[in-house]
Write an enzyme that holds these catalytic residues in place. Structure first.
Site, PDB file in Angstrom:
ATOM      1  N   LYS A  36      11.280 -61.299  -0.846  1.00  0.00           N
ATOM      2  CA  LYS A  36      11.830 -61.181  -2.196  1.00  0.00           C
ATOM      3  C   LYS A  36      11.878 -59.712  -2.630  1.00  0.00           C
ATOM      4  O   LYS A  36      12.849 -59.263  -3.240  1.00  0.00           O
ATOM      5  CB  LYS A  36      11.013 -62.035  -3.179  1.00  0.00           C
ATOM      6  CG  LYS A  36      11.266 -63.529  -2.975  1.00  0.00           C
ATOM      7  CD  LYS A  36      10.272 -64.445  -3.682  1.00  0.00           C
ATOM      8  CE  LYS A  36      10.509 -65.902  -3.231  1.00  0.00           C
ATOM      9  NZ  LYS A  36       9.546 -66.861  -3.782  1.00  0.00           N
TER      10      LYS A  36
ATOM     11  N   GLN B 254       4.280 -67.037  -7.162  1.00  0.00           N
ATOM     12  CA  GLN B 254       4.467 -67.655  -5.843  1.00  0.00           C
ATOM     13  C   GLN B 254       3.552 -68.880  -5.700  1.00  0.00           C
ATOM     14  O   GLN B 254       2.350 -68.792  -5.901  1.00  0.00           O
ATOM     15  CB  GLN B 254       4.161 -66.629  -4.735  1.00  0.00           C
ATOM     16  CG  GLN B 254       4.408 -67.143  -3.328  1.00  0.00           C
ATOM     17  CD  GLN B 254       5.898 -67.433  -3.061  1.00  0.00           C
ATOM     18  OE1 GLN B 254       6.765 -66.667  -3.443  1.00  0.00           O
ATOM     19  NE2 GLN B 254       6.175 -68.557  -2.425  1.00  0.00           N
TER      20      GLN B 254
ATOM     21  N   ASP C 242      12.678 -68.704 -11.432  1.00  0.00           N
ATOM     22  CA  ASP C 242      12.559 -69.796 -10.454  1.00  0.00           C
ATOM     23  C   ASP C 242      13.144 -71.103 -11.001  1.00  0.00           C
ATOM     24  O   ASP C 242      13.368 -72.050 -10.235  1.00  0.00           O
ATOM     25  CB  ASP C 242      11.080 -70.035 -10.100  1.00  0.00           C
ATOM     26  CG  ASP C 242      10.681 -69.358  -8.788  1.00  0.00           C
ATOM     27  OD1 ASP C 242      11.577 -68.984  -8.004  1.00  0.00           O
ATOM     28  OD2 ASP C 242       9.463 -69.215  -8.542  1.00  0.00           O
TER      29      ASP C 242
END
Lengths: 291, 291
Positions: free
Chosen positions: B52, B96, B119
């Site tokens: 990322k 995460q 997200d």
């Protein structure tokens, strides 16, 4: 063929709720309190809000009605919502829709504290429902799932076809019916769907929520299917005092004999919608959704 | 049969994003800024976060990484989330997953400001997506719809069967595929679904997202179908240096020849997932979702 009696189930649920309210009052001196905001004087809205207040009285809730004229400024309405969000005495509240054109319904809905959003229209409640968290589920989808449960209709692994993908019925219902608690295999059909007749034929459970009177005909339904009719279109009638009657999306006279279960219109899904709001208000009052 | 090249499409999208970032920097001196919170040292999570950050650099974003040890207290993590919510320099951030067992993932997700939830896991973003409002859509569903669009695959009125109802792939994807912008007739199948073979056969577009390697066999797919394989199960292999390779949910060698389009594993859906996060970060930076 078993006629699903929504009126009877709703009455039973009201008694259950009233019994719980009695206990609540005794044990915690708490009385559930629902508030409603009504803008303008639309006949339909007046009727719906009056029913909601009457329902509250019947199960022992407090209720409050806040009225605004048609020309109310959006800010004034948003301020009222903020006030109700912060009022500890009010467990849940609704803003009766539709609102006048100069007010953004979406903005008003999103300004409601999700913890008090007993209509279940706030995106946060919808999103929580999608991922299987406790949430306020909007009235019609909740009422339908409850009817299916209370009639012990088998749903696991059965094909469920839902006609319609509206934000307040078809879409949320499709999610609920497909989740682990229900476990149906769900197909959502809509205006672009091809071979709608064959698709309806494949349904063990057919739910019509498109608002087209008599859309589902006899040759679209399989022998033994469960048919749930969400349609409530007003059509002119010279047989009633009011001059109109409610027509469902299902051509009852052609379909009923083929079904294992069917909901009539009126008296099927409709009464469940009203009791769902009472149920959500009880959940709000007992803090069972947002802990 | 056309092999859908996710790697190529993702690379194209990255170039498009980089060009937009260039313009943004010139016109408003603004640089999109993505932050990531990483707890512990899990190998998979380390790899994903490293990718990322690398992706950010490639398109000209700023990125920040905040690390915590495995034994971090939930409160400390929630404080960090709060800090990032309030930091005007950060446009979007991700936490995460998975998190250590003593931390509630749901609580952490819900503490993220929906406006920075790139997200797309916050219930408010999911709920907004359900009712068709602008929202951050989670990476895999977004990537799949984008692939279908960029290959000009006809979807309107076509039967789409989705295998799997997970909160991050099957469920949101089923909603997107059924909405007006796509207009497919969508069926969600799952572990309780009966006659899965016949159902798959009825699909014009079959999307497999169950994580069972090789589940979809040749005799389950109709001639001319579009097959999207979301599966990425690691299986042992003596043909690779790493000792494992990725296997999809589709038995490619049996299915591919029957398809009009098919995604390979790897190189199909996977690369799109990475670029989706970049896309959402650009949306966050330009304020296009929450106005």
């Amino acid at each position: 063929m078993i006629l699903i009696d929504g009126k009877k189930v709703a009455a039973e649920m009201k008694l259950e709720i009233a019994a719980k309210v009695e206990l609540m009052k005794k044990s915690s001196k708490k009385t559930p309190h629902l508030a409603a905001i009504l803008v303008g004087h639309d006949g339909g809205s007046e009727t719906y809000v009056a029913y909601k207040i009457k329902d509250c009285a019947e199960v022992g809730y407090k209720s409050s009605l806040f009225r605004f004229e048609d020309d109310v400024k959006e800010d004034a309405l948003l301020n009222k919502v903020k006030e109700l969000n912060e009022d500890d005495d009010i467990d849940g509240f609704i803003v009766q829709l539709p609102l006048p054109g100069h007010i953004s319904e979406q903005k008003v809905i999103e300004s409601i504290d999700p913890k008090k959003d007993v209509d279940g229209f706030h995106p946060e409640n919808l999103g929580r429902m999608v991922i299987g968290l406790p949430s306020f589920v909007s009235a019609t989808p909740f009422g339908i799932v409850e009817l299916i449960k209370r009639y012990n209709i088998e749903t696991s692994g059965r094909n469920c076809v839902i006609l319609g993908r509206s934000n307040i019925v078809g879409r949320p219902l499709s999610i609920l019916m497909s989740q682990k608690a229900v476990n149906a295999t769900v197909t959502v059909a809509h205006s672009r769907t091809k071979n709608i007749k064959e698709l309806c034929h494949s349904a063990d459970i057919l739910i019509a929520a498109i608002g087209v009177p008599g859309f589902v005909k006899g040759d679209m339904v399989s022998e033994g299917a469960v048919v749930i009719d969400v349609g409530t279109t007003r059509v002119k009638s010279d047989q009633t005092k009011s001059g109109w009657k409610l027509k469902g999306d299902v051509l009852f006279e052609e379909v009923a004999d083929k079904c294992s279960y069917i909901t009539p219109v009126p008296g099927g899904v409709g009464p469940m919608t009203r009791v769902s709001l009472l149920y959500n208000t009880l959940l709000a009052s007992s803090g069972e959704i947002y802990k």
